[in-house]
Design a protein around this motif. Structure first.
Motif, PDB file in Angstrom:
ATOM      1  N   SER A 192      45.791   4.721 -89.485  1.00  0.00           N
ATOM      2  CA  SER A 192      44.556   4.260 -88.852  1.00  0.00           C
ATOM      3  C   SER A 192      44.836   3.019 -88.014  1.00  0.00           C
ATOM      4  O   SER A 192      45.895   2.393 -88.161  1.00  0.00           O
ATOM      5  N   ASP A 193      43.850   2.650 -87.189  1.00  0.00           N
ATOM      6  CA  ASP A 193      43.997   1.427 -86.398  1.00  0.00           C
ATOM      7  C   ASP A 193      44.221   0.226 -87.300  1.00  0.00           C
ATOM      8  O   ASP A 193      45.065  -0.611 -87.045  1.00  0.00           O
ATOM      9  N   GLU A 194      43.420   0.181 -88.375  1.00  0.00           N
ATOM     10  CA  GLU A 194      43.512  -0.990 -89.249  1.00  0.00           C
ATOM     11  C   GLU A 194      44.924  -1.155 -89.832  1.00  0.00           C
ATOM     12  O   GLU A 194      45.503  -2.241 -89.828  1.00  0.00           O
ATOM     13  N   GLU A 195      45.476  -0.036 -90.306  1.00  0.00           N
ATOM     14  CA  GLU A 195      46.836  -0.089 -90.850  1.00  0.00           C
ATOM     15  C   GLU A 195      47.850  -0.426 -89.758  1.00  0.00           C
ATOM     16  O   GLU A 195      48.840  -1.125 -89.988  1.00  0.00           O
ATOM     17  N   ALA A 196      47.587   0.086 -88.561  1.00  0.00           N
ATOM     18  CA  ALA A 196      48.514  -0.167 -87.445  1.00  0.00           C
ATOM     19  C   ALA A 196      48.517  -1.649 -87.061  1.00  0.00           C
ATOM     20  O   ALA A 196      49.567  -2.202 -86.725  1.00  0.00           O
TER      21      ALA A 196
END
Ligand code: 5CA
Length: 444
Positions: free
Chosen positions: A166-170
């Motif tokens: 996800s964006d957050e993890e990225a």
């Protein structure tokens, strides 16, 4: 190592073709030799420094959990056609045909190659995140290769790639690299400032360049001086701590040319804090989401049974450029004195015995000291030539080992003339000198 046996073609004067101090010094002390425009051979002294830089870069990548791989220099055009960059990259890409008439290329960067590796191997979110990196030669047919290895056509780069669900993890991955870059440049004794930057042919909309200040740099920068007082010493490798560290840096206006807005700069930075200057880009990180994964079909299964394209970023450090960047930051051009940071110095210590035709006792003393130094992991260079003292010192000042011992006829191990470049000479016994250098090495 004996200076007479070291392959180090030293020039008497600065070569006229070199316009900046790093290029001058590298040619002058034979660190590199031009093979053709923007393409260089690395000779022992230069190669040793570059390998030490590479090792520090590697250690800091490993510390954030990135895994080292090695991708080829030659790539197939097929994957670049899939991403759509085969045409876009234009004349900077060196295109080659093999004997079967297949279109190949010398890699300028590896987003496509690594995406191809990922998509054929990993299929589930459970394998994420993945941080992969390699340290490999790149080729870009730069229109204006210049300043020696600073803007070469062939150059050595560390490039890393992150894959997340996800964006957050990225963003978490992005911040890990952000921290590892601050740590890497610090170990190289450089102050590199992260600056919001354009993404160019790599793509995406989040990007930072890491820049060190230098008049000869090719990047124009606009920054709030207070950013230089920050450090990342307390940052931990967990999400919140990393997020706060980035916030801390991003609170200050700090951008490269393409992102500059005069109006905003003057609005958010008070006059006394404004700094407009030039710098050298030593690293560049990008977040581009699914730009490549979507074009090339790199997706993973998500928890509920759905699939999604992985979110990717890429992270570069100019390993060969850093050799020049450190010289730009540390070389005193006027007095012709280089002092390498101990962490990357080609030699820790220079032993300068005063020798004449009838008396080699000082050289014998130097060789005995050398043995003692080796036992203590101190890498030293002995000037065993019969040149006069001042030209010996001049040469050692260019080679740039951070410490020197001068050995005269009367020297004994009790009191040696010891000097850290740029500081006063002290009279110390060898045991004390070894202690000082070992202590400094442990700090690195
Ligand atoms: N794929 C991305 C990140 S891995 C990428 O290629 N980024 S880059 O284009 O910014 O290059 C990364 C770093 O390589 C730069 O920050 C710079 O330090 C170095 N570099 C780029 N071009 C050259 C060049 N022509 N000569 C020497 N070093 C270079």
């Amino acid at each position: 190592m004996l200076l007479s046996k070291l392959f180090i073609p030293i020039l008497k004067n600065n070569p006229s073709e070199a316009k900046i101090k790093s290029h001058q010094l590298m040619l002058r002390v034979g660190m590199i030799k031009q093979a053709s425009a923007g393409i260089y051979s690395w000779l022992p002294l230069g190669f040793k420094v570059m390998k030490k830089i590479e090792e520090i870069v590697r250690q800091e990548q490993n510390k954030i959990g990135a895994q080292e791989i090695l991708m080829p220099t030659i790539q197939s055009s097929e994957i670049w056609k899939e991403s759509g960059r085969y045409e876009d990259y234009g004349e900077e890409m060196l295109r080659i045909k093999d004997r079967q008439n297949r279109e190949m290329l010398y890699g300028p960067t590896n987003e496509e190659q690594v995406t191809e590796i990922f998509r054929s191997s990993l299929k589930s979110y459970k394998s994420l995140p993945q941080l992969l990196y390699h340290i490999q030669w790149k080729f870009r047919d730069e229109i204006r290769p210049r300043f020696g290895i600073m803007r070469g056509r062939e150059f050595y780069m560390k490039d890393a790639y992150s894959f997340d669900v996800s964006d957050e993890e990225a963003f978490y991955s992005y911040n890990k690299f952000f921290l590892s870059y601050l740590r890497t440049f610090k170990r190289l004794s450089l102050t590199a400032i992260p600056m919001a930057a354009d993404t160019g042919p790599i793509g995406g909309n989040l990007s930072h360049e890491f820049i060190i200040l230098a008049d000869t740099g090719e990047s124009k920068i606009f920054t709030d001086k207070r950013i230089f007082d920050l450090n990342s010493n307390d940052t931990k490798l967990e999400k919140n701590s990393l997020q706060q560290m980035r916030k801390k840096y991003e609170q200050y206006y700090s951008v490269t040319d393409e992102k500059f807005s005069k109006e905003e700069f003057e609005k958010v930075v008070s006059e006394e804090n404004r700094l407009i200057t030039k710098g050298i880009e030593v690293g560049h990180i990008f977040y581009f989401g699914d730009k490549y994964s979507k074009a090339m079909g790199a997706s993973v299964d998500l928890p509920g049974g759905k699939k999604d394209f992985v979110k990717m970023g890429s992270y570069g450090i100019g390993v060969s450029r850093l050799v020049g960047a450190i010289i730009e930051a540390k070389y005193d051009n006027k007095n012709e004195i280089m002092k390498w940071p101990l962490s990357v110095a080609p030699y820790d210590l220079a032993l300068v015995p005063m020798i004449n035709k009838n008396d080699s006792s000082a050289l014998e003393k130097a060789i005995n000291m050398y043995k003692e130094l080796v036992k203590n992991n101190i890498d030293s260079l002995i000037d065993d030539t019969e040149e006069n003292f001042s030209s010996k010192i001049k040469k050692m000042n260019l080679i740039g080992a951070p410490y020197q011992i001068i050995i005269g006829k009367k020297s004994d191990n009790d009191l040696l003339e010891f000097k850290e470049i740029g500081k006063e000479t002290e009279n110390l016994p060898l045991t004390k000198i070894i202690e000082i250098i070992k202590k400094q090495k442990n700090l690195n």
